[in-house]
Design a protein around this motif. Structure first.
Motif, short mmCIF file in Angstrom:
data_model
loop_
_atom_site.label_atom_id
_atom_site.label_comp_id
_atom_site.label_asym_id
_atom_site.label_seq_id
_atom_site.Cartn_x
_atom_site.Cartn_y
_atom_site.Cartn_z
N GLY A 1 1.67 -12.13 -7.67
CA GLY A 1 2.62 -11.67 -8.25
C GLY A 1 3.15 -10.81 -6.46
N ASN A 2 3.11 -9.67 -7.42
CA ASN A 2 3.83 -8.66 -6.13
C ASN A 2 2.80 -7.50 -5.95
N ARG A 3 1.22 -7.90 -5.45
CA ARG A 3 0.56 -7.24 -5.21
C ARG A 3 -0.30 -7.95 -4.72
N VAL A 4 -0.59 -7.15 -3.08
CA VAL A 4 -2.30 -7.86 -2.64
C VAL A 4 -2.84 -6.87 -2.80
N PHE A 5 -3.92 -7.58 -2.73
CA PHE A 5 -5.67 -7.37 -2.50
C PHE A 5 -6.17 -7.34 -1.84
N ILE A 6 -6.66 -5.99 -1.27
CA ILE A 6 -8.00 -6.08 -0.30
C ILE A 6 -9.02 -5.50 -0.56
N PHE B 1 -2.22 -7.87 11.94
CA PHE B 1 -1.90 -6.97 11.17
C PHE B 1 -0.34 -7.54 10.87
N PHE B 2 0.18 -7.04 9.73
CA PHE B 2 1.45 -7.60 8.49
C PHE B 2 1.60 -6.75 7.99
N ARG B 3 2.81 -6.13 8.09
CA ARG B 3 3.51 -5.23 7.16
C ARG B 3 4.39 -5.92 5.40
N LYS C 1 7.26 -0.95 3.63
CA LYS C 1 8.27 0.65 4.46
C LYS C 1 6.55 0.87 4.72
N SER C 2 5.45 1.09 3.29
CA SER C 2 4.33 2.17 3.26
C SER C 2 3.47 1.28 3.92
N TYR C 3 2.81 0.16 3.63
CA TYR C 3 1.43 -0.32 4.43
C TYR C 3 2.05 -1.24 5.15
N LEU C 4 0.78 -1.83 6.20
CA LEU C 4 0.68 -2.21 6.76
C LEU C 4 -1.21 -2.70 6.71
N ILE C 5 -1.54 -4.18 6.57
CA ILE C 5 -2.64 -4.91 5.78
C ILE C 5 -2.99 -5.92 7.04
N ASN C 6 -4.87 -5.49 7.52
CA ASN C 6 -5.42 -6.61 8.21
C ASN C 6 -5.30 -8.21 7.58
N VAL C 7 -4.62 -8.96 7.78
CA VAL C 7 -5.35 -10.34 7.17
C VAL C 7 -6.11 -10.86 6.80
N LYS C 8 -7.24 -10.75 7.96
CA LYS C 8 -8.91 -10.33 7.85
C LYS C 8 -9.01 -10.28 6.11
N HIS C 9 -9.16 -9.63 5.72
CA HIS C 9 -9.66 -8.42 4.65
C HIS C 9 -8.50 -9.17 3.62
N ILE C 10 -7.85 -9.79 3.36
CA ILE C 10 -7.09 -10.01 1.86
C ILE C 10 -8.23 -11.37 0.93
N LYS D 1 -13.49 5.89 17.97
CA LYS D 1 -13.55 4.75 18.25
C LYS D 1 -13.28 4.01 17.18
N ILE D 2 -12.23 3.69 16.88
CA ILE D 2 -12.12 2.53 15.41
C ILE D 2 -12.26 1.12 16.45
N GLN D 3 -12.91 -0.01 15.69
CA GLN D 3 -12.45 -1.22 15.38
C GLN D 3 -11.00 -1.74 15.08
N TRP D 4 -11.11 -2.53 15.56
CA TRP D 4 -9.72 -2.87 14.43
C TRP D 4 -10.17 -3.88 13.55
N THR D 5 -10.74 -4.78 14.08
CA THR D 5 -11.38 -5.77 12.72
C THR D 5 -12.11 -4.88 11.35
N ASP D 6 -12.62 -3.85 11.18
CA ASP D 6 -13.11 -2.74 10.44
C ASP D 6 -11.52 -2.53 9.80
N ILE D 7 -10.62 -1.78 9.83
CA ILE D 7 -9.35 -1.06 9.61
C ILE D 7 -9.16 -2.60 8.14
N LEU D 8 -9.08 -2.43 7.14
CA LEU D 8 -8.33 -2.51 5.97
C LEU D 8 -7.12 -2.64 5.79
N TYR D 9 -6.58 -1.97 6.10
CA TYR D 9 -5.23 -1.36 5.80
C TYR D 9 -4.67 0.14 6.15
#
Length: 246
Positions: free
Chosen positions: A214-219, A195-197, A200-209, A152-160
């Motif tokens: 530039g062209n990088r998101v830091f989680i 959650f934001f795509r 094509k290879s990454y889906l992130i939890n915006v809560k953890h941004i 069981k995974i809480q979605w709030t715990d998902i980073l990406y």
């Protein structure tokens, strides 16, 4: 009217073409601590304008009004709030219950009868909120098959989430899981407002941004690439809406 209403008081809109009847309902509302007379008006046409700009929990609605009756008005609303009919005519009672109203008050309305109807509205409101919370609690987690067990995974715990052909890596606060699933399928399961795509290879939890540069998101100090067209959407839909200064 009293001004020390609790924050949880039901926001009420009183709709009646008779000023004295409208005033009487507003005065009754002022005596009940779980109700708040947010607005009142003299016609269904005015009410349409008000509900397009403001959300109300409860309508006190007269039936016989000029141009547009209370019943026609209620039928025109796609997702109406709770409604208590206030009318001098008893023949519309069955029609009212067909529309799933809370109660049907016949004029002249006594405070005792008004309070009984208000208590029904409060009880229904609390039941609806409890149901929403229960649904939200269920939807806040999911089960995945990891190795030989179900986790069981809480979605709030998902980073990406990282895509690898027909597999996914789910990176959480504590560990990483590999599951046999597609990105499209899991994207449908997770709440879209959180959650934001970004690629094509990454889906992130915006809560953890942590930051965007530039062209990088830091989680949590992990750098992930963001596609140029997705960056614009992320900025407009999430970052700018929460920006304190520009």
């Amino acid at each position: 009217m009293t001004t020390d209403k609790p924050h949880t008081a039901l926001k009420c809109l009183v709709i009646d073409d008779e000023p004295l009847a409208r005033r009487a309902i507003v005065d009754f509302i002022a005596q009940v601590d779980f109700l708040s007379a947010t607005a009142s008006c003299g016609s269904a046409l005015e009410a349409q304008e008000l509900i397009s700009k403001e959300k109300y929990d409860l309508l006190f609605l007269d039936i016989n009004m000029p141009y547009l009756s209370g019943i026609d008005f209620l039928e025109s609303i796609s997702q109406p709030p709770m409604v208590i009919f206030t009318t001098a005519y008893s023949e519309h009672a069955l029609e009212g219950y067909r529309l799933q109203i809370v109660d049907y008050l016949l004029k002249p309305i006594t405070f005792k009868r008004f309070y009984q109807a208000a208590l029904k509205a409060k009880e229904l409101y609390l039941l609806k909120n409890q149901a929403r919370e229960e649904v939200s609690l269920v939807e806040s987690s999911m089960y995945i098959k990891h190795e030989d067990c179900f986790v069981k995974i809480q979605w709030t715990d998902i980073l990406y989430i990282e895509a690898m052909q027909n597999y996914l890596k789910i990176h959480t606060l504590e560990k990483m899981y590999i599951i046999h699933q597609t990105m499209i399928a899991i994207e449908e399961l997770l709440p879209k407002e959180h959650f934001f795509r970004i690629h094509k290879s990454y889906l992130i939890n915006v809560k953890h941004i942590s930051s965007l540069s530039g062209n990088r998101v830091f989680i949590h100090q992990i750098q992930l690439p963001i596609a140029r067209q997705r960056k614009e959407t992320l900025l407009n839909d999430i970052i700018y809406k929460n920006l304190l200064s520009k």
